[in-house]
Design a protein around this motif. Structure first.
Motif, PDB file in Angstrom:
ATOM      1  N   ARG A 289       0.844  -1.198   0.000  1.00 20.73           N
ATOM      2  CA  ARG A 289       0.000   0.000   0.000  1.00 20.73           C
ATOM      3  C   ARG A 289       0.883   1.255   0.000  1.00 20.73           C
ATOM      4  O   ARG A 289       0.636   2.206  -0.723  1.00 20.73           O
ATOM      5  CB  ARG A 289      -0.914   0.022   1.245  1.00 20.73           C
ATOM      6  CG  ARG A 289      -2.003  -1.041   1.287  1.00 20.73           C
ATOM      7  CD  ARG A 289      -3.026  -0.856   0.179  1.00 20.73           C
ATOM      8  NE  ARG A 289      -3.594   0.478   0.194  1.00 20.73           N
ATOM      9  CZ  ARG A 289      -4.640   0.860   0.942  1.00 20.73           C
ATOM     10  NH1 ARG A 289      -5.245  -0.013   1.717  1.00 20.73           N
ATOM     11  NH2 ARG A 289      -5.109   2.100   0.887  1.00 20.73           N
ATOM     12  N   MET A 290       1.913   1.204   0.824  1.00 18.53           N
ATOM     13  CA  MET A 290       2.777   2.390   0.942  1.00 18.53           C
ATOM     14  C   MET A 290       3.570   2.624  -0.349  1.00 18.53           C
ATOM     15  O   MET A 290       3.638   3.760  -0.847  1.00 18.53           O
ATOM     16  CB  MET A 290       3.736   2.212   2.120  1.00 18.53           C
ATOM     17  CG  MET A 290       4.647   3.397   2.326  1.00 18.53           C
ATOM     18  SD  MET A 290       5.764   3.136   3.711  1.00 18.53           S
ATOM     19  CE  MET A 290       6.951   2.013   2.974  1.00 18.53           C
ATOM     20  N   HIS A 291       4.141   1.578  -0.897  1.00 19.13           N
ATOM     21  CA  HIS A 291       4.966   1.757  -2.103  1.00 19.13           C
ATOM     22  C   HIS A 291       4.103   2.233  -3.278  1.00 19.13           C
ATOM     23  O   HIS A 291       4.499   3.121  -4.029  1.00 19.13           O
ATOM     24  CB  HIS A 291       5.676   0.452  -2.444  1.00 19.13           C
ATOM     25  CG  HIS A 291       6.475  -0.110  -1.303  1.00 19.13           C
ATOM     26  ND1 HIS A 291       7.531   0.571  -0.745  1.00 19.13           N
ATOM     27  CD2 HIS A 291       6.351  -1.265  -0.592  1.00 19.13           C
ATOM     28  CE1 HIS A 291       8.035  -0.143   0.255  1.00 19.13           C
ATOM     29  NE2 HIS A 291       7.334  -1.257   0.368  1.00 19.13           N
ATOM     30  N   ALA A 292       2.921   1.623  -3.416  1.00 17.27           N
ATOM     31  CA  ALA A 292       2.034   1.993  -4.526  1.00 17.27           C
ATOM     32  C   ALA A 292       1.617   3.463  -4.397  1.00 17.27           C
ATOM     33  O   ALA A 292       1.596   4.219  -5.379  1.00 17.27           O
ATOM     34  CB  ALA A 292       0.806   1.091  -4.534  1.00 17.27           C
ATOM     35  N   GLN A 293       1.293   3.885  -3.182  1.00 20.52           N
ATOM     36  CA  GLN A 293       0.841   5.267  -2.983  1.00 20.52           C
ATOM     37  C   GLN A 293       1.984   6.261  -3.139  1.00 20.52           C
ATOM     38  O   GLN A 293       1.763   7.406  -3.548  1.00 20.52           O
ATOM     39  CB  GLN A 293       0.132   5.396  -1.637  1.00 20.52           C
ATOM     40  CG  GLN A 293      -1.233   4.715  -1.688  1.00 20.52           C
ATOM     41  CD  GLN A 293      -1.768   4.229  -0.365  1.00 20.52           C
ATOM     42  OE1 GLN A 293      -2.648   3.394  -0.329  1.00 20.52           O
ATOM     43  NE2 GLN A 293      -1.243   4.736   0.734  1.00 20.52           N
ATOM     44  N   LYS A 294       3.217   5.838  -2.834  1.00 23.48           N
ATOM     45  CA  LYS A 294       4.352   6.727  -3.113  1.00 23.48           C
ATOM     46  C   LYS A 294       4.455   6.945  -4.627  1.00 23.48           C
ATOM     47  O   LYS A 294       4.701   8.063  -5.088  1.00 23.48           O
ATOM     48  CB  LYS A 294       5.644   6.136  -2.550  1.00 23.48           C
ATOM     49  CG  LYS A 294       5.742   6.273  -1.035  1.00 23.48           C
ATOM     50  CD  LYS A 294       6.915   5.502  -0.466  1.00 23.48           C
ATOM     51  CE  LYS A 294       8.248   6.197  -0.665  1.00 23.48           C
ATOM     52  NZ  LYS A 294       9.354   5.406  -0.047  1.00 23.48           N
ATOM     53  N   GLY A 295       4.257   5.859  -5.386  1.00 26.25           N
ATOM     54  CA  GLY A 295       4.257   6.002  -6.842  1.00 26.25           C
ATOM     55  C   GLY A 295       3.164   6.953  -7.298  1.00 26.25           C
ATOM     56  O   GLY A 295       3.380   7.816  -8.160  1.00 26.25           O
ATOM     57  N   LEU A 296       1.987   6.818  -6.695  1.00 29.23           N
ATOM     58  CA  LEU A 296       0.858   7.684  -7.056  1.00 29.23           C
ATOM     59  C   LEU A 296       1.153   9.147  -6.707  1.00 29.23           C
ATOM     60  O   LEU A 296       0.893  10.059  -7.502  1.00 29.23           O
ATOM     61  CB  LEU A 296      -0.399   7.214  -6.315  1.00 29.23           C
ATOM     62  CG  LEU A 296      -1.649   8.074  -6.480  1.00 29.23           C
ATOM     63  CD1 LEU A 296      -2.165   8.028  -7.911  1.00 29.23           C
ATOM     64  CD2 LEU A 296      -2.751   7.618  -5.513  1.00 29.23           C
ATOM     65  N   LEU A 297       1.710   9.375  -5.528  1.00 31.29           N
ATOM     66  CA  LEU A 297       1.992  10.761  -5.104  1.00 31.29           C
ATOM     67  C   LEU A 297       3.045  11.406  -5.996  1.00 31.29           C
ATOM     68  O   LEU A 297       2.924  12.586  -6.365  1.00 31.29           O
ATOM     69  CB  LEU A 297       2.447  10.779  -3.637  1.00 31.29           C
ATOM     70  CG  LEU A 297       1.361  10.463  -2.601  1.00 31.29           C
ATOM     71  CD1 LEU A 297       1.983  10.214  -1.226  1.00 31.29           C
ATOM     72  CD2 LEU A 297       0.339  11.607  -2.523  1.00 31.29           C
ATOM     73  N   ILE A 298       4.069  10.642  -6.356  1.00 32.23           N
ATOM     74  CA  ILE A 298       5.107  11.183  -7.250  1.00 32.23           C
ATOM     75  C   ILE A 298       4.493  11.510  -8.608  1.00 32.23           C
ATOM     76  O   ILE A 298       4.739  12.573  -9.186  1.00 32.23           O
ATOM     77  CB  ILE A 298       6.278  10.174  -7.386  1.00 32.23           C
ATOM     78  CG1 ILE A 298       7.034  10.071  -6.063  1.00 32.23           C
ATOM     79  CG2 ILE A 298       7.215  10.572  -8.519  1.00 32.23           C
ATOM     80  CD1 ILE A 298       8.038   8.929  -6.009  1.00 32.23           C
ATOM     81  N   TRP A 299       3.664  10.590  -9.092  1.00 31.88           N
ATOM     82  CA  TRP A 299       3.004  10.817 -10.394  1.00 31.88           C
ATOM     83  C   TRP A 299       2.117  12.062 -10.331  1.00 31.88           C
ATOM     84  O   TRP A 299       2.138  12.897 -11.234  1.00 31.88           O
ATOM     85  CB  TRP A 299       2.188   9.572 -10.764  1.00 31.88           C
ATOM     86  CG  TRP A 299       1.461   9.708 -12.061  1.00 31.88           C
ATOM     87  CD1 TRP A 299       1.958   9.533 -13.320  1.00 31.88           C
ATOM     88  CD2 TRP A 299       0.078  10.075 -12.224  1.00 31.88           C
ATOM     89  NE1 TRP A 299       0.979   9.767 -14.254  1.00 31.88           N
ATOM     90  CE2 TRP A 299      -0.187  10.099 -13.621  1.00 31.88           C
ATOM     91  CE3 TRP A 299      -0.959  10.373 -11.344  1.00 31.88           C
ATOM     92  CZ2 TRP A 299      -1.444  10.419 -14.133  1.00 31.88           C
ATOM     93  CZ3 TRP A 299      -2.212  10.694 -11.857  1.00 31.88           C
ATOM     94  CH2 TRP A 299      -2.442  10.709 -13.245  1.00 31.88           C
ATOM     95  N   MET A 300       1.388  12.215  -9.227  1.00 30.28           N
ATOM     96  CA  MET A 300       0.513  13.388  -9.087  1.00 30.28           C
ATOM     97  C   MET A 300       1.337  14.670  -9.013  1.00 30.28           C
ATOM     98  O   MET A 300       0.973  15.690  -9.601  1.00 30.28           O
ATOM     99  CB  MET A 300      -0.327  13.265  -7.824  1.00 30.28           C
ATOM    100  CG  MET A 300      -1.498  12.334  -8.001  1.00 30.28           C
ATOM    101  SD  MET A 300      -2.944  13.085  -7.243  1.00 30.28           S
ATOM    102  CE  MET A 300      -4.238  12.497  -8.277  1.00 30.28           C
ATOM    103  N   ALA A 301       2.453  14.618  -8.290  1.00 28.82           N
ATOM    104  CA  ALA A 301       3.311  15.803  -8.174  1.00 28.82           C
ATOM    105  C   ALA A 301       3.845  16.202  -9.548  1.00 28.82           C
ATOM    106  O   ALA A 301       3.939  17.389  -9.872  1.00 28.82           O
ATOM    107  CB  ALA A 301       4.453  15.525  -7.199  1.00 28.82           C
ATOM    108  N   LEU A 302       4.176  15.222 -10.371  1.00 25.56           N
ATOM    109  CA  LEU A 302       4.632  15.519 -11.741  1.00 25.56           C
ATOM    110  C   LEU A 302       3.506  16.163 -12.546  1.00 25.56           C
ATOM    111  O   LEU A 302       3.717  17.132 -13.271  1.00 25.56           O
ATOM    112  CB  LEU A 302       5.082  14.232 -12.439  1.00 25.56           C
ATOM    113  CG  LEU A 302       6.416  13.632 -11.993  1.00 25.56           C
ATOM    114  CD1 LEU A 302       6.551  12.205 -12.513  1.00 25.56           C
ATOM    115  CD2 LEU A 302       7.586  14.480 -12.497  1.00 25.56           C
ATOM    116  N   GLN A 303       2.289  15.612 -12.396  1.00 23.54           N
ATOM    117  CA  GLN A 303       1.145  16.142 -13.146  1.00 23.54           C
ATOM    118  C   GLN A 303       0.865  17.594 -12.793  1.00 23.54           C
ATOM    119  O   GLN A 303       0.431  18.376 -13.638  1.00 23.54           O
ATOM    120  CB  GLN A 303      -0.142  15.335 -12.841  1.00 23.54           C
ATOM    121  CG  GLN A 303      -0.080  13.866 -13.179  1.00 23.54           C
ATOM    122  CD  GLN A 303       0.284  13.626 -14.621  1.00 23.54           C
ATOM    123  OE1 GLN A 303      -0.320  14.196 -15.522  1.00 23.54           O
ATOM    124  NE2 GLN A 303       1.298  12.822 -14.851  1.00 23.54           N
TER     125      GLN A 303
END
Ligand code: CP
Ligand code: NVA
Length: 324
Positions: A289-303
């Motif tokens: 859960r944590m690793h997947a959400q870190k990926g999501l947060l990084i992706w959102m920050a890029l967006q």
């Protein structure tokens, strides 16, 4: 502005990008590296229902990325002290992202409709997309490429099942649901997936041998979700024949891995013998859960221009297609 209310909000390519980022930051963490890519950013967590995994995995992930979080529970008076419009527009003055766990899916959609802060769905009655990201990461961890693989979800066609069925459609996995017919996913829910992904392979069945034959993964969740407590007696009677016990698991291949989003009601939907068996990967799944959400947060920050590709590349990250 991009939101993550459901997996319908992202493309297949963007899903692969989020998962790739997640895998890469997981590897970095294992090497002891925690680049502060989200330094001085704040994630607000607005929760109407209890949570262990979702709350703490976002808190830990954001901390590892150099950011901070604020948890907003009942005490903030959400939906009682002021309008949603006032609430969300004020939060947007302080925080960079908002994760919301709500009783009703419409509530999370309402928050996103103001388009003033990126909203992430931390579970509603309809969907649990962050869970599905971690589920896919876990299945990839244990079987490499997931294309052509099968997950059989045993139980209620609920929020977790719907998000799992959708993510399977996005990556070419077969999805089977085994359970009582009255609790199948609705035609509307399955139809929405098929409309977007016409090749989705989704079958709902009451036949254990049929649904579990060919399963690489067996997944279950509680019979009674948060908010459905009044239906508990009826649900218990309907789902009891579908308990995930050793007899039910015997319909699947010997190497079939066991998944559960947790919290588990041991002795109800799953027995100790199965959830504690060598094939069970529920703890790794929760960790993901944590690793997947870190990926999501990084992706959102890029967006949202809060992070640049070069900041990631400077730390050796490969930028997947779908990050911009
Ligand atoms: N799986 C999951 O979402 O757990 P929590 O309810 O503890 O967040
Ligand atoms: N279906 C469950 C999932 C909990 C993580 C619920 O909504 O309560």
């Amino acid at each position: 502005m991009r939101h993550f209310i459901s997996l319908f909000d992202i493309s297949q390519q963007e899903l692969h990008a989020i998962l790739s980022l997640a895998e890469q930051v997981k590897t970095l963490l294992a090497e002891g590296r925690r680049p502060a890519w989200l330094a001085r950013q704040m994630l607000a967590l607005l929760f109407e229902k209890p949570s262990l995994r979702t709350r703490v995995s976002f808190e830990a992930g954001m901390t590892q990325l150099g950011g901070t979080v604020t948890f907003l529970g009942q005490e903030v008076g959400w939906q009682s002290r002021e309008t949603t419009a006032d609430f969300v527009r004020v939060i947007a003055q302080y925080a960079d992202y908002l994760v919301c766990r709500a009783k009703s899916h419409v509530t999370v959609q309402d928050l996103a409709s103001f388009d003033c802060i990126p909203i992430i769905n931390g579970l509603t009655d309809v969907a649990h997309p962050c869970q599905a990201l971690a589920d896919l990461l876990t299945m990839q961890q244990f079987c490499g490429s997931t294309a052509g693989k099968q997950v059989t979800f045993v139980g209620d066609g609920n929020n977790v099942a719907r998000s799992l069925a959708l993510i399977c459609a996005m990556v070419g996995m077969r999805f089977r649901l085994l359970g009582p017919q009255d609790y199948f996913m609705s035609d509307e829910a399955v139809g929405a997936i098929l409309q977007r992904y016409p090749n989705a392979d989704i079958v709902q069945s009451v036949d254990a041998a049929q649904a579990l034959g060919g399963a690489d993964f067996l997944y279950t969740d509680v019979w009674t979700s948060m908010g459905q407590e009044a239906e508990e007696a009826n649900r218990r009677a309907a789902f009891a024949p579908f308990q995930v016990n050793e007899q039910l698991v015997s319909h699947a291949a010997p190497g079939c891995r066991i998944l559960h989003c947790l919290p588990a009601h041991r002795g109800d939907e799953i027995t100790d013998a199965v959830i504690d068996s060598p094939n069970s990967v529920v703890v790794e799944q929760a960790g993901n859960r944590m690793h997947a959400q870190k990926g999501l947060l990084i992706w959102m920050a890029l967006q949202h221009g809060q992070l640049t590709a070069s900041e990631l590349e400077n730390e050796g990250l490969q930028l997947p297609v779908g990050t911009s």
